[in-house]
Write an enzyme that holds these catalytic residues in place. Structure first.
Site, PDB file in Angstrom:
ATOM      1  N   LYS A   1       0.721  -1.169   0.136  1.00  0.00           N
ATOM      2  CA  LYS A   1       0.021  -0.025  -0.088  1.00  0.00           C
ATOM      3  C   LYS A   1       0.846   1.231   0.108  1.00  0.00           C
ATOM      4  O   LYS A   1       1.538   1.550   0.949  1.00  0.00           O
ATOM      5  CB  LYS A   1      -1.015   0.060   1.047  1.00  0.00           C
ATOM      6  CG  LYS A   1      -2.095   1.309   1.142  1.00  0.00           C
ATOM      7  CD  LYS A   1      -2.748   1.704   2.272  1.00  0.00           C
ATOM      8  CE  LYS A   1      -2.114   2.729   2.963  1.00  0.00           C
ATOM      9  NZ  LYS A   1      -1.938   3.873   2.319  1.00  0.00           N
TER      10      LYS A   1
ATOM     11  N   SER B   1       4.845   7.508  10.327  1.00  0.00           N
ATOM     12  CA  SER B   1       4.777   7.978  11.643  1.00  0.00           C
ATOM     13  C   SER B   1       4.862   7.050  12.739  1.00  0.00           C
ATOM     14  O   SER B   1       4.393   6.147  12.806  1.00  0.00           O
ATOM     15  CB  SER B   1       3.775   9.088  11.684  1.00  0.00           C
ATOM     16  OG  SER B   1       2.496   8.251  11.739  1.00  0.00           O
TER      17      SER B   1
ATOM     18  N   GLU C   1       9.802   1.461  10.456  1.00  0.00           N
ATOM     19  CA  GLU C   1      10.848   2.667   9.983  1.00  0.00           C
ATOM     20  C   GLU C   1       9.923   3.695  10.501  1.00  0.00           C
ATOM     21  O   GLU C   1       9.233   4.066   9.499  1.00  0.00           O
ATOM     22  CB  GLU C   1      11.264   2.295   8.826  1.00  0.00           C
ATOM     23  CG  GLU C   1      12.043   1.043   8.424  1.00  0.00           C
ATOM     24  CD  GLU C   1      13.263   0.885   9.207  1.00  0.00           C
ATOM     25  OE1 GLU C   1      13.718   2.020   9.675  1.00  0.00           O
ATOM     26  OE2 GLU C   1      13.899   0.149   9.054  1.00  0.00           O
TER      27      GLU C   1
ATOM     28  N   CYS D   1      12.987  11.370   6.981  1.00  0.00           N
ATOM     29  CA  CYS D   1      13.078  10.661   8.204  1.00  0.00           C
ATOM     30  C   CYS D   1      14.384  11.082   9.063  1.00  0.00           C
ATOM     31  O   CYS D   1      14.390  11.178  10.229  1.00  0.00           O
ATOM     32  CB  CYS D   1      12.801   9.327   8.154  1.00  0.00           C
ATOM     33  SG  CYS D   1      13.859   8.170   7.074  1.00  0.00           S
TER      34      CYS D   1
END
Ligand code: NAD
Length: 485
Positions: A182, A236, A257, A291
């Site tokens: 997804k 997140s 992650e 990130c």
């Protein structure tokens, strides 16, 4: 495949949920729209993945044959690099050069993991036991056998869509798992082309299945599905926690992650020009939507003023713009929602009395652009702007006096994704490598990555690793087999 046909294919995808618009973040214009795939599509995709897995159509072929398919997929991505870069630029607003650079690393995931297909091995153990069941002394040959998890769910965010997709699809295929994938609803375009190339490379039908929809619908259905044995998620920390909770019913394995609030330490003995340049790019690139972006910079007091002025000057001079804007170096934020979120943190900082040294405002033009923002004078104990992940072009800078103070401030966070130290003192650098609580530490380098080197966070920045051997091991379970001799 031309750009327009990818856009048209997305619009034609079947779905049962809400209509989701795809917006160009550099112009705020709608590119197209599609229907949320919804939980029904997830059920169908999981059923296809399960049937493919059980049929052995992918798991039972010789490993070197699987490797050839992965290698071919890498080559196909290279052949379509220009289209992928255009799609990423359009969807995520990236300047073309940046999109091309990122796409060039994507094909390599498949070539790198093609190499691992033939090297999935266990260990063997010679065990001797006194007082065995039938004798006083028994010998055993024990060995571990690596097996794929089966059906896995792969969920990724919008900040580097193709990169995030390849980082998951490649090891899952190499481990011979079947998957339901997804993409983020904001940036689905590159997935449509990748899906086509996966089939063209020779991955059998049903092995890799894309569902495109919202997190709360399609994403949640993947994580709750009883036939999905493992979820690999990038996104997140907040959603990572939801995914863990949602996976609890059938004790799905999870790899997470997640977010970061990464520290950058700059000492007075560092190559300051290099440190200032890299600390600036390390937060302002892609408008801070990375990130590993270094959003908290700590500077030894003797060079503090110089570093603050240097980072502010670079931020002021970076040209913001979309793919069609001449000379643009920095992309917009991905959406109105993300822009509101980042401006919310800046406005809250102003109310708290921080000093905005540079930036701090939205550009007066179409597109979700926020000027690179340098903030000083935060209260580390209470400032939300300092403590929470913003995921925007906002950096806070604080002075420090010695190693202990720098390390204490750097580690005073619930996150632990990446950390950087700039110093020419070799012993200090290596000591910092050990003392900084992060899954990845850069010593005199920032934003480095390689497919072979494990990537992943400590603390609330994640669980497990991607890339390298750890990256494929995350899709394999270990069975211990005992044979009495
Ligand atoms: P997000 O967590 O909101 O969404 C990520 C993905 O999860 C999307 O595909 C989304 O649709 C899906 N999702 C949302 N809710 C879900 C749910 N309840 N169940 C299942 N799936 C759900 O994150 P985002 O805003 O898209 O991306 C930004 C975040 O990603 C930042 O926190 C950033 O630090 C993180 N990130 C981490 C890494 C890393 O490797 N550590 C890399 C890139 C981004």
């Amino acid at each position: 495949m031309a750009l327009q046909s990818v856009i048209d294919d997305l619009a034609k995808r079947p779905g049962t949920g809400e209509v989701i618009p795809v917006i160009d973040p550099a112009t705020e214009e709608q590119i197209t729209e599609f229907r949320d795939a919804g939980p029904e599509a997830v059920d169908e995709a999981v059923a296809r993945a399960k049937a493919a897995y059980q049929s052995g159509v992918w798991t039972d072929i010789p490993a070197r044959q699987r490797a050839k398919v992965l290698w071919k997929l890498g080559d196909l991505i290279d052949e379509h690099a220009k289209e992928f870069a255009e799609l990423e630029s359009l969807d995520a607003g990236m300047p073309p050069a940046q999109a091309e650079m990122i796409v060039s690393t994507c094909a390599e995931f498949f070539r790198y993991y093609a190499g691992w297909c033939t090297k999935i091995n266990g260990n063997s153990y010679q065990v001797q036991m006194e007082g065995g069941v039938n004798s006083t002394h028994a010998n055993f040959h024990a060995y571990t056998h690596k097996e794929p998890y089966g059906v896995v769910g792969l969920i990724y965010p919008w900040n580097g869509p193709l990169f995030n997709a390849c980082a998951k699809v490649a090891p899952a295929l190499a481990a011979s798992c079947s998957s339901v994938v997804k993409p983020a609803e904001e940036t689905p375009l590159s997935a449509v082309l990748l899906e086509k190339l996966i089939a063209q490379a020779g991955v059998p039908d049903g092995v890799t299945n894309f569902v495109i929809g919202y997190g709360a619908t399609a994403g949640a259905a993947i994580t709750a599905h009883p036939d999905v044995e493992k979820v690999a998620f990038t996104g997140s920390t907040e959603v990572g926690k939801q995914i863990m909770r949602n996976s609890a019913d059938n004790l799905k394995k999870v790899t997470l992650e997640l977010g970061g609030k990464s520290p950058v330490l700059i000492y007075d003995d560092a190559d300051l020009d290099m440190a200032i340049m890299m600390a600036s790019m390390g937060i302002f690139v892609h408008s801070g939507q990375g990130c590993v972006c270094g959003s908290r910079v700590f500077v030894q007091r003797s060079v503090y003023e110089r570093v603050v002025a240097g980072i502010a000057m670079i931020g002021d001079n970076l040209v913001l713009g979309g793919p069609k804007d001449e000379g643009a170096m920095i992309s917009p934020l991905v959406s109105q929602k993300q822009l509101d979120r980042v401006m919310g943190y800046i406005d809250q900082g102003r109310k708290d009395g921080v000093e905005i040294v540079s930036g701090g405002y939205r550009l007066d033009r179409k597109g979700y652009f926020i000027k690179p923002t340098v903030v000083t004078g935060v209260d580390p104990a209470t400032s939300r702007l300092y403590r929470e992940e913003i995921f925007g072009p906002v950096v806070t800078i604080l002075p420090f006096d010695d190693d202990d103070e720098a390390v204490a401030m750097a580690n005073d966070t619930s996150y632990g994704l990446a950390a950087t130290a700039w110093t020419t003192n070799l012993a200090r650098a290596h000591n910092l490598g050990k003392r900084l609580q992060a899954g990845m530490v850069g010593l005199n380098c920032q934003l480095t990555f390689d497919h072979n080197v494990p990537f992943g966070g400590y603390k609330q920045s994640g669980l497990g690793k991607e890339f390298g051997y750890e990256g494929i091991d995350a899709y394999l379970k270990t069975k211990s087999i005992w044979a009495a001799l």
